[in-house]
Design an enzyme around this catalytic site. Structure first.
Site, mmCIF file in Angstrom:
data_model
loop_
_atom_site.group_PDB
_atom_site.id
_atom_site.type_symbol
_atom_site.label_atom_id
_atom_site.label_comp_id
_atom_site.label_asym_id
_atom_site.label_seq_id
_atom_site.Cartn_x
_atom_site.Cartn_y
_atom_site.Cartn_z
ATOM 1 N N ASN A 101 8.836 1.312 -15.820
ATOM 2 C CA ASN A 101 7.377 1.446 -15.749
ATOM 3 C C ASN A 101 6.827 2.377 -16.833
ATOM 4 O OD1 ASN A 101 7.169 -0.182 -13.375
ATOM 5 N ND2 ASN A 101 7.931 1.572 -12.208
ATOM 6 N N HIS B 38 0.864 -0.112 -1.631
ATOM 7 C CA HIS B 38 2.172 0.524 -1.797
ATOM 8 C C HIS B 38 2.600 1.291 -0.542
ATOM 9 C CE1 HIS B 38 5.029 3.463 -3.641
ATOM 10 N NE2 HIS B 38 5.285 2.451 -4.445
ATOM 11 N N GLU C 5 -5.256 -0.713 -4.455
ATOM 12 C CA GLU C 5 -4.673 -0.367 -5.753
ATOM 13 C C GLU C 5 -5.551 -0.969 -6.842
ATOM 14 O OE1 GLU C 5 -0.452 -1.282 -6.029
ATOM 15 O OE2 GLU C 5 -0.170 -0.627 -3.967
ATOM 16 N N SER D 52 1.147 -3.290 -7.677
ATOM 17 C CA SER D 52 2.406 -2.911 -8.312
ATOM 18 C C SER D 52 3.430 -4.036 -8.349
ATOM 19 C CB SER D 52 2.999 -1.693 -7.620
ATOM 20 O OG SER D 52 3.314 -1.992 -6.277
ATOM 21 N N ASP E 90 -5.450 3.543 -5.900
ATOM 22 C CA ASP E 90 -4.174 3.989 -6.467
ATOM 23 C C ASP E 90 -4.003 3.280 -7.812
ATOM 24 O OD1 ASP E 90 -1.463 4.154 -7.186
ATOM 25 O OD2 ASP E 90 -0.790 4.260 -5.106
ATOM 26 N N HIS F 66 -0.346 1.863 -11.818
ATOM 27 C CA HIS F 66 0.019 0.944 -12.904
ATOM 28 C C HIS F 66 -1.142 0.645 -13.852
ATOM 29 C CE1 HIS F 66 3.980 0.297 -11.213
ATOM 30 N NE2 HIS F 66 3.379 0.406 -10.054
ATOM 31 N N LYS G 28 4.733 6.958 -14.606
ATOM 32 C CA LYS G 28 4.890 5.605 -15.137
ATOM 33 C C LYS G 28 4.393 5.567 -16.585
ATOM 34 C CE LYS G 28 5.457 3.895 -10.613
ATOM 35 N NZ LYS G 28 4.899 3.549 -9.332
HETATM 36 C C1 PLP Z 1 5.125 4.197 -8.111
HETATM 37 C C2 PLP Z 1 3.944 4.152 -7.235
HETATM 38 C C3 PLP Z 1 3.557 5.275 -6.510
HETATM 39 C C4 PLP Z 1 4.384 6.523 -6.437
HETATM 40 O O1 PLP Z 1 4.278 7.286 -7.579
HETATM 41 P P1 PLP Z 1 5.474 8.298 -7.940
HETATM 42 O O2 PLP Z 1 4.870 9.234 -8.904
HETATM 43 O O3 PLP Z 1 6.576 7.468 -8.501
HETATM 44 O O4 PLP Z 1 5.868 8.954 -6.651
HETATM 45 C C5 PLP Z 1 2.384 5.208 -5.792
HETATM 46 N N1 PLP Z 1 1.658 4.086 -5.766
HETATM 47 C C6 PLP Z 1 2.001 2.985 -6.432
HETATM 48 C C7 PLP Z 1 1.137 1.788 -6.378
HETATM 49 C C8 PLP Z 1 3.167 2.972 -7.193
HETATM 50 O O5 PLP Z 1 3.540 1.870 -7.831
#
Ligand code: PLP
Length: 374
Positions: A48, A134, A178, A182, A207, A210, A231
């Site tokens: 990522n 997520h 989101e 993801s 969120d 990505h 990421k």
């Molecule tokens: C990876 C991810 C997270 C978690 O983030 P980290 O910093 O890896 O703990 C939260 N939400 C989504 C949508 C993700 O893909």
């Protein structure tokens, strides 16, 4: 009561039988998109690190400098003595990127959602969430004790219906989605959701794990914009951007911030440098989406909306087989299985990086066609 080891063994056998067993594999990330496993190098479509910033010389130099100046660890939580001076610069940059008054950095994206959601909703409240959010938002919602309902993926009408039917029974209402999904790579209708939330006296939390650097935030955004530095930013940590009062409230109420040690200074320095590079180098930040679109064009699929493209395979066995066959050909593409995705939607998940080359994409697309997976 059976011995713990026997319980563990039985559970593992059950997972193996269902093709849902997971194991850790040593994976050394090298230059570009190369990952070394054992003695072999692979081209990865499973990282990522969308812009390759985890290995960018300026990012590494910033981390090294901070490491030497401030030490390896933060020594305490942010509210005690862990709030080293580098946090301020990073939070100012994050707030500027998202167009908010303030930002707050957490230990990880997971910890951000685990802290923020229960701070905003509790047992007299309602949480409405997109069906595909997520796991860490689901965990935050469960931890909050609020009543938790799901609306069909990206379905505004369903969300509206649930609000009309249930909003009145609760004090507060929080909607979770989101920006970029993801495992599917599609985008949520943020502006419409924000308007809907406002109309029904609800708050919207998005969120953007990505989306950072890839998909610029639109004019109308959520009340709380959460994301990760782990990421696209190539470092580690989570964050939340919101108004100053909301951030000050979270400093006092998000338990994953209050009761967990601050991030190492080198990690904060790396993330800050990554944000600076993302802001300056638009050619770099446009590339993952361009690559994803090359891939969807080659396969005759719907045009990619983000750097993530799923190739749907249905049952976990089929996804594992596809992943193994690509691995034989030198490509790492993760098989994504339940419970990460709903039953019957196991898939290969392709994540495109600025550092992929046209040749990698062409080769993997023709293999997918040759094997009959796309
Ligand atoms: C990876 C991810 C997270 C978690 O983030 P980290 O910093 O890896 O703990 C939260 N939400 C989504 C949508 C993700 O893909």
């Amino acid at each position: 009561m059976p011995a713990l080891d026997n319980v563990a063994k039985a559970e593992l056998a059950l997972l193996r039988q269902k093709s849902l067993l997971r194991t850790l594999k040593g994976s050394q990330r090298e230059e570009g998109v190369v990952v070394r496993r054992g003695k072999r190098d692979f081209i990865s479509f499973s990282c990522n690190d969308y812009f390759g910033l985890s290995h960018h010389p300026h990012v590494i130099a910033a981390a090294q400098e901070a490491l030497v100046q401030y030490g390896a660890g933060a020594g305490a939580s942010r509210l005690v003595t862990g709030n080293h001076p580098l946090y301020d610069a990073l939070e100012k940059k994050l707030a500027a990127v998202k167009g908010t008054e303030a930002a707050l950095v957490f230990g990880s994206g997971y910890l951000a959602n685990l802290g923020v959601i229960p701070a905003l909703a509790g047992k007299n409240d309602l949480i409405l969430a997109d069906r595909l959010i997520h796991a860490c938002m689901i965990d935050g919602a469960k931890l909050s004790g609020a009543v938790f309902m799901r609306f069909a993926h990206n379905n505004l009408d369903h969300c509206r219906l649930l609000l009309e039917e249930h909003r009145g029974e609760f004090e507060r209402c929080l909607i979770l989605t989101e920006t970029v999904f993801s495992m599917d790579g599609d985008l949520a209708p943020i502006a419409d959701l924000a308007k809907l939330a406002k109309k029904h006296d609800a708050w919207l939390l998005t969120d953007d794990a990505h989306g950072l650097g890839l998909i610029p935030p639109g004019g109308i955004h959520a009340d709380i914009q959460m994301g990760t530095l782990s990421k696209g930013a190539g470092a580690y940590g989570g964050y939340v951007c919101a108004s100053r009062p909301v951030i000050d409230f979270l400093v006092n109420s998000a338990r994953s911030l209050v009761f967990s040690t601050a991030l190492p200074p080198s990690v904060i320095a790396a993330a800050t440098e990554s944000l600076a590079i993302m802001r300056k180098d638009k050619k770099l930040t446009q590339k993952p989406l361009q690559h994803a679109r090359t891939f969807t064009r080659l396969l005759g699929k719907k045009k990619a909306e983000s750097a993530i493209v799923p190739v749907m395979l249905g049952e976990p066995e089929r996804a594992l087989e596809a992943s193994a066959r690509l691995e034989e050909e030198g490509f790492l593409v993760a098989a994504i299985r339940p419970p990460t995705v709903p039953q019957g939607t196991a898939r290969l998940r392709f994540a495109f990086s600025a550092l992929h080359e046209a040749e990698h994409i062409g080769r993997v697309a023709s293999l997918l066609k040759k094997f009959g997976y796309a």
